[in-house]
Design an enzyme around this catalytic site. Sequence first.
Site, PDB file in Angstrom:
ATOM      1  N   GLU A  53       0.828  -1.214   0.000  1.00 17.54           N
ATOM      2  CA  GLU A  53       0.000   0.000   0.000  1.00 17.54           C
ATOM      3  C   GLU A  53       0.862   1.263   0.000  1.00 17.54           C
ATOM      4  OE1 GLU A  53      -3.610   1.881   2.759  1.00 17.54           O
ATOM      5  OE2 GLU A  53      -2.170   0.481   3.649  1.00 17.54           O
TER       6      GLU A  53
ATOM      7  N   LYS B 203      -9.730   2.585  -2.199  1.00 16.15           N
ATOM      8  CA  LYS B 203      -9.970   2.046  -0.857  1.00 16.15           C
ATOM      9  C   LYS B 203     -11.258   2.604  -0.272  1.00 16.15           C
ATOM     10  CE  LYS B 203      -7.594   1.759   3.646  1.00 16.15           C
ATOM     11  NZ  LYS B 203      -6.380   2.242   4.356  1.00 16.15           N
TER      12      LYS B 203
ATOM     13  N   CYS C 285      -5.504  -2.899   3.032  1.00 14.79           N
ATOM     14  CA  CYS C 285      -5.226  -2.727   4.459  1.00 14.79           C
ATOM     15  C   CYS C 285      -6.477  -2.850   5.336  1.00 14.79           C
ATOM     16  CB  CYS C 285      -4.504  -1.399   4.674  1.00 14.79           C
ATOM     17  SG  CYS C 285      -3.527  -1.335   6.204  1.00 14.79           S
TER      18      CYS C 285
END
Length: 265
Positions: A42, A111, A146
């Site tokens: 990431e 995300k 994540c």
Amino acid sequence: MKYSIYQMDIIAGKPDANRMKVRHWLEAEMKENKPDIVVLPEMWTTAYTLKALDKVADTNGAKTKSFLKELALTFKVNIIGGSVANQKDGKFYNSSFVFSRNGDLVYEYDKVHLVPMLNEHDFLAGGEKVPEVFELEGIKMGLIICYDLRFPEIIRSLALDGAQVLHVVAEWPAARTRHWKVLQTARAIENQMYVVSANRVGEYDGVEFAGASMAIDPWGDVLLEASEEDEETLSISLDLDKVEKVRREVPIFTSRVPHLYKKEI
């Protein structure tokens, strides 16, 4: 399907330096291991330099897309391109890009879940579309970033759509290393899929990162795990036939009774 996973220490706020680092890594990796797919972590171009996004973020993903496409074509490799800071429509996103070995942009994802502990909402906009299945080499796959790992609903949806491999790209902190490991294993077991993760190592702004990038099979067995401190590469071949075998032997998807669940997914 042979993977190389780059557990990378990221140079904060230096996109050009990090791109050069990835290029050198990939050059060496293609000579040594010749993977079919490589995976980056990431925010690998900048790290979490949220206060400097106006200076270091991509615009419409242009630099990263161009860079990853050129690498994919040069080395004839599929790329799970981690994620990068990306400015579009006047907002900043945490965006992932996937390229085939033919240089085609196969998938992109912003995300969805922003981390309140990092005040991400003050700097980033959350994506408006949940992760979807994409294909590389005819294999159905998914990708999350994540904090998304904590939300099993979106991962079950990928499994129901046939995903056989879940990629997790992260800058997961060392303070919650146990969660990182347990949640990945749980997602592999409950969805009977491979989980392949690329986390970063090192430290930025007082936060140490967990490393422990992993490859986990559909039984939940950890096939490979990187160190919690050192930059390194994991290289592994996945037997995709195992997904069908596990799903046949323990048929959780045909055992589901979603009409009895409070919320159907």
